[in-house]
Structures are given as structure tokens and as C-alpha cells.
Motif scaffolding. Sequence first.
Motif, PDB file in Angstrom:
ATOM      1  N   SER A 132      35.793 129.520 -52.509  1.00 64.78           N
ATOM      2  CA  SER A 132      36.712 128.946 -51.817  1.00 64.78           C
ATOM      3  C   SER A 132      38.066 129.028 -52.960  1.00 64.78           C
ATOM      4  N   ASN A 133      38.822 128.873 -52.120  1.00 65.78           N
ATOM      5  CA  ASN A 133      40.110 128.835 -52.965  1.00 65.78           C
ATOM      6  C   ASN A 133      40.382 129.351 -54.740  1.00 65.78           C
ATOM      7  N   ASN A 134      39.266 130.334 -54.531  1.00 67.17           N
ATOM      8  CA  ASN A 134      40.016 131.147 -55.954  1.00 67.17           C
ATOM      9  C   ASN A 134      40.900 131.786 -56.001  1.00 67.17           C
ATOM     10  N   THR A 135      41.799 132.056 -57.301  1.00 61.26           N
ATOM     11  CA  THR A 135      42.223 133.428 -57.179  1.00 61.26           C
ATOM     12  C   THR A 135      41.727 134.402 -58.526  1.00 61.26           C
TER      13      THR A 135
ATOM     14  N   ARG B  40      36.979 134.446 -44.448  1.00 60.87           N
ATOM     15  CA  ARG B  40      38.158 134.056 -43.823  1.00 60.87           C
ATOM     16  C   ARG B  40      39.016 133.676 -43.993  1.00 60.87           C
ATOM     17  N   GLU B  41      40.115 133.457 -44.334  1.00 61.62           N
ATOM     18  CA  GLU B  41      41.181 132.845 -44.479  1.00 61.62           C
ATOM     19  C   GLU B  41      41.811 133.853 -45.580  1.00 61.62           C
ATOM     20  N   ASN B  42      41.183 134.535 -46.012  1.00 57.77           N
ATOM     21  CA  ASN B  42      41.067 135.486 -47.615  1.00 57.77           C
ATOM     22  C   ASN B  42      42.550 136.338 -48.207  1.00 57.77           C
ATOM     23  N   LEU B  43      42.840 136.596 -48.801  1.00 62.24           N
ATOM     24  CA  LEU B  43      44.181 136.725 -49.250  1.00 62.24           C
ATOM     25  C   LEU B  43      44.144 138.379 -49.539  1.00 62.24           C
ATOM     26  N   ILE B  44      43.904 139.875 -49.184  1.00 63.03           N
ATOM     27  CA  ILE B  44      43.265 140.975 -50.205  1.00 63.03           C
ATOM     28  C   ILE B  44      44.113 141.743 -50.503  1.00 63.03           C
ATOM     29  N   THR B  45      45.238 142.262 -51.896  1.00 65.75           N
ATOM     30  CA  THR B  45      45.754 142.813 -51.823  1.00 65.75           C
ATOM     31  C   THR B  45      45.692 143.652 -52.698  1.00 65.75           C
ATOM     32  N   LEU B  46      46.715 144.593 -52.777  1.00 63.29           N
ATOM     33  CA  LEU B  46      47.112 145.674 -54.709  1.00 63.29           C
ATOM     34  C   LEU B  46      45.988 145.617 -54.803  1.00 63.29           C
TER      35      LEU B  46
ATOM     36  N   ALA C 167      34.678 126.957 -56.217  1.00 65.04           N
ATOM     37  CA  ALA C 167      36.422 127.089 -55.800  1.00 65.04           C
ATOM     38  C   ALA C 167      37.111 126.144 -56.772  1.00 65.04           C
ATOM     39  N   GLY C 168      38.389 126.584 -56.320  1.00 60.26           N
ATOM     40  CA  GLY C 168      39.998 126.264 -57.609  1.00 60.26           C
ATOM     41  C   GLY C 168      39.673 126.831 -58.728  1.00 60.26           C
TER      42      GLY C 168
ATOM     43  N   GLY D  56      25.313 131.703 -44.420  1.00 56.82           N
ATOM     44  CA  GLY D  56      24.630 131.049 -44.792  1.00 56.82           C
ATOM     45  C   GLY D  56      25.615 131.079 -46.209  1.00 56.82           C
ATOM     46  N   VAL D  57      26.472 131.904 -46.198  1.00 57.92           N
ATOM     47  CA  VAL D  57      27.512 132.692 -47.255  1.00 57.92           C
ATOM     48  C   VAL D  57      29.060 132.475 -46.962  1.00 57.92           C
ATOM     49  N   THR D  58      30.131 131.661 -46.839  1.00 55.24           N
ATOM     50  CA  THR D  58      31.102 131.423 -46.924  1.00 55.24           C
ATOM     51  C   THR D  58      32.014 131.903 -47.708  1.00 55.24           C
ATOM     52  N   ILE D  59      32.980 133.240 -47.525  1.00 59.50           N
ATOM     53  CA  ILE D  59      34.053 133.344 -48.394  1.00 59.50           C
ATOM     54  C   ILE D  59      34.865 133.444 -48.069  1.00 59.50           C
ATOM     55  N   ASP D  60      36.302 131.932 -48.182  1.00 55.56           N
ATOM     56  CA  ASP D  60      37.336 131.484 -48.180  1.00 55.56           C
ATOM     57  C   ASP D  60      38.347 130.952 -48.396  1.00 55.56           C
ATOM     58  N   GLY D  61      39.331 131.580 -48.069  1.00 53.82           N
ATOM     59  CA  GLY D  61      40.716 131.247 -48.429  1.00 53.82           C
ATOM     60  C   GLY D  61      40.929 131.258 -50.029  1.00 53.82           C
TER      61      GLY D  61
END
Length: 282
Positions: free
Chosen positions: A92-95, A159-165, A55-56, A126-131
Amino acid sequence: QDNGSGALGIYNNTIISTIDDLDPSTPGGDGIHVALVSANSPADATAVLRASTIAGNLIGDDSDPLLPLFNDGTGIVVRATEETTVQDLFISNNTITGNLADGILFSRTDDAVVAIVNPVPGQTRGVTIDGNIITAQVGHGIAIAASGGNASQVGIELRENLITLGLQNGIDLLAGGDVDLLVDLNLNLVDSNVGNGFQLREQYNSFDTEARQIGGTWSRNTFINNAGSGASVDLRMAGLVIGLDGVDPATGASLGNSFTDNGEDGIEFNGFGDVFVTNNTI
């Protein structure tokens, strides 16, 4: 490795400019690479990765076009092989920006197990990819590759991922062998990728005898401005639900999905099986 057990936490790191040394025995320039494999034993590995969080982290940076600090491989890789187990993994919440392969890759092969045991609040698979913010990958934004046996279901939530370009698909799912795969999508924005917004595909040696299948629920996702289709479903479906009736009681927003302004179809079906499509904007 082998029959080991443990948990990991990888938080708030900057990972840039990793290099592929062309050694096939080591990861090829990935930012973070976690592998559950056999190393020193002739028997199949039974290692367990428990309650782990990534995360982060800032992984790759193309903010300066004259000096892009990308990684040679994928931003984050997690591989479960043989008879290993992944429990309660939270990414979670990685850029993740500008890497030369995928943004995030989760790979399951053989009879590896994905289990939910002691989840963080709100975790349902069991695996969550979030934010995560995943931008401008040369490969796919998020890739899930699952193959092998079906003794246990492989459950994943995006959930709640931004995937672009990205230069390929925003989300790419590959199912092979007899895998029983369940992938939920909630509140993701998949925008302006060169391929499809979401590509579901299969790989098999025998079409009739291998039982690979995909289920899950997609709700409140937006697939927009992708050069291909919003979603292309090219494998066997087993209780796949695309959109839910009604609205979110807290916000009043539709529980359906939006597939708009993509270059080809809103949703393209080339697979077979059971699918329920409702309350979507296409």
C-alpha cells in the motif's frame, strides 16, 4: 523458508540504486524481495507469511533525468512457491519509479495458498495492492504470475493504484497450469503505457487438459491513452465481470469502467468462457 512462520512490516524506506550482481542464487537487483521457498529441507516448503504490510516506501527515483536512481530489478517482489501460504498481504501507498523490470510482481506457483484470515479493515482478498503510484517502469507496472494447482483459489485485489508511463503493459496477468485465479480491480487509473492497459494471458503445456481460468470484478477503473488496447483478454474466463450496473451511492459516479483513447481496441477478447460486460464507456 522451509516450515517457518512469521509476519513482516516494511514501512517508509527509500530504496534506490540496487544492483544485479548476476548471481543466479540471489534476487536480481530488486528493491524488496520476499520469497517463500524451501532452503534446507528436501521436502516442499510449508512456510506461512502472516498479516504482512509493505507501505509508504520510495523505490526508485527518476526525478533528476541526469542522475536517475533506479533499481536494476523489480520494485517489490513477493513469491509463494510449493505448499507455502500468504495470508492478508497488504502492499500500500508505495511510490515506485523507473525500475528496470516491473513495479510490483506477485508470483504464485505449485500449490501455494493465498488466504484471507485476519484482514485489515476493507481488505477482501488474501493479497491487496492498494494506493500505489507506479511510474515509468521498463517492465510492467503491476505483474501477477500464477500457475500450478487449483486446490485453492488465488484471490487478489488491485485498487486505487496509479500506473503510468511504463514501457510494457500497465497491468500484466499470466495464468498457467490449473490455477483458479480471481482478480478484482477497483478505482485504478492506468494511463499512457506503451503496451496494453491490462493484459490477461495464459501459458500451458496442454490446452485441453489444463484448467487455468480467471474471474473477478472490475469496477470504476480508467484505462486511457495506452498505446495498445485498454484491456486484452487472452485466456479462459470464469465469471469475469467487467463493469457493474448503477452508480456509487456516495459519489454518484458510475460503477462501470472507462476504456477510452487507447491506441487499439477498448476491450479485446481472444479467450473463451463466461464474461459479463456492462455499463462501461468504450
